[in-house]
Motif scaffolding. Structure first.
Motif, PDB file in Angstrom:
ATOM      1  N   GLU A 164      45.381  87.834 -61.401  1.00 29.35           N
ATOM      2  CA  GLU A 164      46.288  88.001 -62.534  1.00 29.35           C
ATOM      3  C   GLU A 164      46.698  86.662 -63.139  1.00 29.35           C
ATOM      4  O   GLU A 164      46.770  86.511 -64.359  1.00 29.35           O
ATOM      5  N   LYS A 165      46.942  85.677 -62.281  1.00 31.37           N
ATOM      6  CA  LYS A 165      47.350  84.370 -62.800  1.00 31.37           C
ATOM      7  C   LYS A 165      46.179  83.663 -63.483  1.00 31.37           C
ATOM      8  O   LYS A 165      46.358  82.959 -64.474  1.00 31.37           O
ATOM      9  N   MET A 166      44.966  83.840 -62.949  1.00 33.18           N
ATOM     10  CA  MET A 166      43.783  83.288 -63.613  1.00 33.18           C
ATOM     11  C   MET A 166      43.622  83.890 -65.009  1.00 33.18           C
ATOM     12  O   MET A 166      43.325  83.187 -65.976  1.00 33.18           O
ATOM     13  N   PHE A 167      43.794  85.197 -65.087  1.00 32.12           N
ATOM     14  CA  PHE A 167      43.701  85.898 -66.373  1.00 32.12           C
ATOM     15  C   PHE A 167      44.747  85.358 -67.337  1.00 32.12           C
ATOM     16  O   PHE A 167      44.459  85.078 -68.501  1.00 32.12           O
ATOM     17  N   GLU A 168      45.961  85.230 -66.855  1.00 33.14           N
ATOM     18  CA  GLU A 168      47.077  84.783 -67.685  1.00 33.14           C
ATOM     19  C   GLU A 168      46.854  83.352 -68.185  1.00 33.14           C
ATOM     20  O   GLU A 168      47.118  83.045 -69.344  1.00 33.14           O
ATOM     21  N   ALA A 169      46.357  82.489 -67.314  1.00 37.41           N
ATOM     22  CA  ALA A 169      46.191  81.075 -67.663  1.00 37.41           C
ATOM     23  C   ALA A 169      44.975  80.830 -68.541  1.00 37.41           C
ATOM     24  O   ALA A 169      45.025  80.033 -69.481  1.00 37.41           O
ATOM     25  N   GLY A 170      43.869  81.481 -68.242  1.00 38.20           N
ATOM     26  CA  GLY A 170      42.616  81.172 -68.927  1.00 38.20           C
ATOM     27  C   GLY A 170      41.867  80.067 -68.192  1.00 38.20           C
ATOM     28  O   GLY A 170      42.454  79.302 -67.411  1.00 38.20           O
ATOM     29  N   GLU A 171      40.580  79.972 -68.454  1.00 36.16           N
ATOM     30  CA  GLU A 171      39.728  79.049 -67.691  1.00 36.16           C
ATOM     31  C   GLU A 171      40.159  77.589 -67.835  1.00 36.16           C
ATOM     32  O   GLU A 171      40.252  76.861 -66.849  1.00 36.16           O
ATOM     33  N   HIS A 172      40.413  77.136 -69.060  1.00 31.58           N
ATOM     34  CA  HIS A 172      40.728  75.725 -69.271  1.00 31.58           C
ATOM     35  C   HIS A 172      42.014  75.322 -68.554  1.00 31.58           C
ATOM     36  O   HIS A 172      42.062  74.302 -67.854  1.00 31.58           O
ATOM     37  N   VAL A 173      43.060  76.121 -68.727  1.00 31.37           N
ATOM     38  CA  VAL A 173      44.336  75.816 -68.073  1.00 31.37           C
ATOM     39  C   VAL A 173      44.189  75.887 -66.555  1.00 31.37           C
ATOM     40  O   VAL A 173      44.748  75.057 -65.822  1.00 31.37           O
ATOM     41  N   LEU A 174      43.458  76.863 -66.070  1.00 31.90           N
ATOM     42  CA  LEU A 174      43.203  76.993 -64.634  1.00 31.90           C
ATOM     43  C   LEU A 174      42.613  75.710 -64.064  1.00 31.90           C
ATOM     44  O   LEU A 174      43.137  75.127 -63.101  1.00 31.90           O
ATOM     45  N   LEU A 175      41.518  75.243 -64.650  1.00 29.75           N
ATOM     46  CA  LEU A 175      40.821  74.076 -64.111  1.00 29.75           C
ATOM     47  C   LEU A 175      41.621  72.790 -64.316  1.00 29.75           C
ATOM     48  O   LEU A 175      41.658  71.921 -63.444  1.00 29.75           O
ATOM     49  N   SER A 176      42.269  72.674 -65.472  1.00 29.52           N
ATOM     50  CA  SER A 176      43.055  71.468 -65.741  1.00 29.52           C
ATOM     51  C   SER A 176      44.235  71.347 -64.789  1.00 29.52           C
ATOM     52  O   SER A 176      44.506  70.273 -64.238  1.00 29.52           O
ATOM     53  N   SER A 177      44.965  72.435 -64.586  1.00 27.17           N
ATOM     54  CA  SER A 177      46.122  72.388 -63.689  1.00 27.17           C
ATOM     55  C   SER A 177      45.690  72.179 -62.242  1.00 27.17           C
ATOM     56  O   SER A 177      46.400  71.527 -61.455  1.00 27.17           O
ATOM     57  N   MET A 178      44.513  72.707 -61.870  1.00 28.12           N
ATOM     58  CA  MET A 178      44.006  72.461 -60.517  1.00 28.12           C
ATOM     59  C   MET A 178      43.700  70.989 -60.299  1.00 28.12           C
ATOM     60  O   MET A 178      43.977  70.429 -59.227  1.00 28.12           O
ATOM     61  N   LYS A 179      43.136  70.331 -61.312  1.00 27.95           N
ATOM     62  CA  LYS A 179      42.843  68.894 -61.185  1.00 27.95           C
ATOM     63  C   LYS A 179      44.120  68.096 -60.971  1.00 27.95           C
ATOM     64  O   LYS A 179      44.172  67.196 -60.117  1.00 27.95           O
ATOM     65  N   ILE A 180      45.157  68.435 -61.742  1.00 26.42           N
ATOM     66  CA  ILE A 180      46.428  67.727 -61.594  1.00 26.42           C
ATOM     67  C   ILE A 180      47.017  67.969 -60.212  1.00 26.42           C
ATOM     68  O   ILE A 180      47.523  67.046 -59.556  1.00 26.42           O
ATOM     69  N   THR A 181      46.935  69.197 -59.725  1.00 25.16           N
ATOM     70  CA  THR A 181      47.432  69.520 -58.385  1.00 25.16           C
ATOM     71  C   THR A 181      46.701  68.713 -57.325  1.00 25.16           C
ATOM     72  O   THR A 181      47.323  68.156 -56.398  1.00 25.16           O
ATOM     73  N   GLN A 182      45.381  68.624 -57.433  1.00 19.47           N
ATOM     74  CA  GLN A 182      44.591  67.873 -56.455  1.00 19.47           C
ATOM     75  C   GLN A 182      44.955  66.391 -56.478  1.00 19.47           C
ATOM     76  O   GLN A 182      45.140  65.760 -55.430  1.00 19.47           O
ATOM     77  N   LEU A 183      45.079  65.828 -57.671  1.00 16.47           N
ATOM     78  CA  LEU A 183      45.423  64.409 -57.777  1.00 16.47           C
ATOM     79  C   LEU A 183      46.833  64.140 -57.263  1.00 16.47           C
ATOM     80  O   LEU A 183      47.094  63.110 -56.639  1.00 16.47           O
ATOM     81  N   LYS A 184      47.722  65.077 -57.511  1.00 17.92           N
ATOM     82  CA  LYS A 184      49.111  64.912 -57.070  1.00 17.92           C
ATOM     83  C   LYS A 184      49.207  64.850 -55.555  1.00 17.92           C
ATOM     84  O   LYS A 184      49.962  64.034 -54.997  1.00 17.92           O
TER      85      LYS A 184
END
Length: 399
Positions: free
Chosen positions: A295-315
C-alpha cells in the motif's frame, strides 16, 4: 592540448588573423591544471562584441553590454567575452559600468577567485598574473586581491567560494575565511534565486560535507533562507553528492532538518523552489525511514520509493545498496495496480452496481477495493470485484 580546446582553436585563429588577442580563460583552464574533466570553454579577447559578431557566422547575443557573445562552432557553444574593467558596484552584485579594455592582465585582475583567473594561449602556455597556479597546487580558495573588497563588490562571491570548495575539496585561505565572517551580512543583499543556484551546486559537490562545515564556521548559513536556527549535526554529516536529482537533495535536506510537512513546504517556499520540485521533495522526505508494504509503495510511486530509500540508506549506512533498490523496484513492478485508475472498476461502475447516487461512499469503497487488490486478496477483474463486494455485504449483514 586537450581535445575540447583543440576544437575551439579555430575561434582563436580567426581572432588572431584579424589582429586581436584571444585566450582560453576560467574554469576550463583550472580543470586542465587539476586533471579534471573539462566543462564549458570560455574565451577572452580584446575584440569588442560587435567585432566578434562580425567575424563569425553563427553568434548569439547573451549580454553584449557586458561584453559576452556566444559563438557557435560545429554545434558547440563558446562564450567569447571582451576584456573589461568594472566600475563601482551597486547593490553588492552588479557593476554600475563596464569598460572594454585591451589588457588581459587587467581583465584577470577583476575576477573573483585566483583559481578561476588563469588563462591559456593558443599554444597551451599558461598565463597567470594572480597566483592561480600556486593556489591550485596548494588546493586553496583565495580571492583575487583583497577578499573584503571582492565581497563588498559582489557578496555572492562568498557563496561561490564555498561552492568551489565543495566541488574541488580545497580549503579557504585564512584571509578569505576571515573576510567572510566579517562581511557575511552582505549576503542579505543577494536574491534568493542566486543563493539557491549556488546552494544546489554546493550540495551536489563531492566535498559538500566539508563545505557545509564552512557555512557553519563562517556563519554564512545565517544569511540563507530559513537556516538561521535550523542547522544540526545530522545535517552537517550527510553525503548529498551521492544523490541524483534536486528533488532528492532537497528531500534529504528537509528531512535532516527535522521539518514536518507544513514546515517543509514553508521552508522550501522561502528558497523559491518551483511548485513541482517542492512537491517532489516533500513527498520524498515523507517516506524516509518508511517500513514499506504494497500500500505504501502504491501511495508513494516508484520514483519516491527509490529516492527515499536511497536517503534512508545514506542516513544509516553512509552508502547506497543498489541490490536493495533493485529488489524494491521489482516489488513495485509486481504490484497488481500502480494507480487508482488501474482498478477494473470506476466510481461510475460502483454507482451502477449499487444503484446509488454519487457520494462519499464511492471513495471509501474504491479504497477498500484498492487495499484488497494490493494485498492480493482480490483479483483485479470487474466480475471478481463485484462478487467480493456482495460477499462483504453478506458478512456485514451476518454481523
Amino acid at each position: 592540448m586537450n581535445e575540447p580546446f583543440t576544437h575551439a582553436i579555430p575561434i582563436l585563429h580567426t581572432l588572431h588573423e584579424h589582429g586581436y588577442q584571444a585566450y582560453f580563460v576560467g574554469g576550463a583552464v583550472r580543470d586542465v591544471l587539476l586533471g579534471r574533466e573539462i566543462g564549458d570553454i570560455d574565451i577572452a579577447t580584446d575584440a569588442t562584441p560587435d567585432v566578434v559578431e562580425s567575424l563569425f557566422d553563427k553568434t548569439v547575443d547573451v549580454g553584449k553590454e557586458h561584453g559576452t557573445v556566444i559563438v557557435l562552432l560545429d554545434g558547440v557553444s563558446y562564450e567569447v567575452t571582451t576584456f573589461r574593467t568594472e566600475s563601482e558596484y551597486e547593490d553588492f552584485r552588479r557593476p554600475k559600468e563596464v569598460a572594454f579594455i585591451s589588457s588581459l592582465k587587467e581583465d584577470l585582475l577583476r575576477r573573483d577567485l585566483t583559481i578561476n583567473a588563469v588563462a591559456m594561449d593558443i599554444h597551451g602556455d599558461i598565463i597567470d598574473h594572480v597566483g592561480g597556479k600556486r593556489d591550485i597546487k596548494r588546493r586553496r580558495i583565495q580571492t583575487v586581491g583583497d577578499p573584503a573588497c571582492r565581497f563588498q563588490e559582489d557578496s555572492l562571491r562568498m557563496m561561490r567560494a564555498v561552492r568551489f570548495l565543495s566541488q574541488l575539496g580545497f580549503e579557504l585561505s585564512k584571509e578569505t575565511e576571515e573576510a567572510m565572517k566579517k562581511d557575511k551580512h552582505l549576503l542579505a543583499n543577494i536574491s534568493v534565486e542566486r543563493k539557491k543556484i549556488e546552494m544546489e551546486k554546493l550540495l551536489k559537490g563531492r566535498y559538500c560535507e566539508q563545505a557545509i562545515k564552512v557555512l557553519i564556521s563562517t556563519k554564512l548559513y545565517e544569511e540563507l533562507p530559513g537556516l538561521k536556527d535550523q542547522l544540526n549535526e545530522t545535517f552537517q554529516a550527510f553525503p548529498y553528492y551521492l544523490l541524483d536529482g534536486l528533488d532528492e537533495v532537497w528531500g534529504a535536506f528537509i528531512h535532516l532538518l527535522g521539518l514536518d510537512e507544513a514546515e517543509a513546504v514553508s521552508f522550501l517556499k522561502e528558497w523559491k523552489l518551483s511548485t513541482k520540485l517542492l512537491k517532489e521533495a516533500v513527498a520524498i522526505s515523507k517516506y524516509v525511514d518508511c517500513d514499506w508494504d504494497a500500500e505504501k509503495m502504491f501511495e508513494a510511486g516508484e520514483h519516491v520509493l527509490l529516492s527515499s530509500m536511497k536517503i534512508t540508506q545514506l542516513k544509516h549506512e553512509r552508502r547506497i545498496f543498489f541490490d536493495e533498490l533493485e529488489a524494491a523496484k521489482r516489488s513495485y513492478d509486481a504490484l497488481p495496480i500502480k494507480q487508482l485508475q488501474d482498478l477494473a472498476v470506476s466510481g461510475k461502475d460502483l454507482m451502477a452496481f449499487r444503484q446509488k447516487p454519487a457520494g462519499k461512499w464511492i471513495a471509501e469503497e474504491l479504497a477498500s477495493v484498492k487495499k484488497a487488490v494490493l494485498q492480493n486478496q482480490l483479483e483485479n477483474r470487474k466480475e471478481a470485484i463485484e462478487e467480493w463486494l456482495i460477499a462483504c455485504d453478506q458478512r456485514l449483514e451476518n454481523d
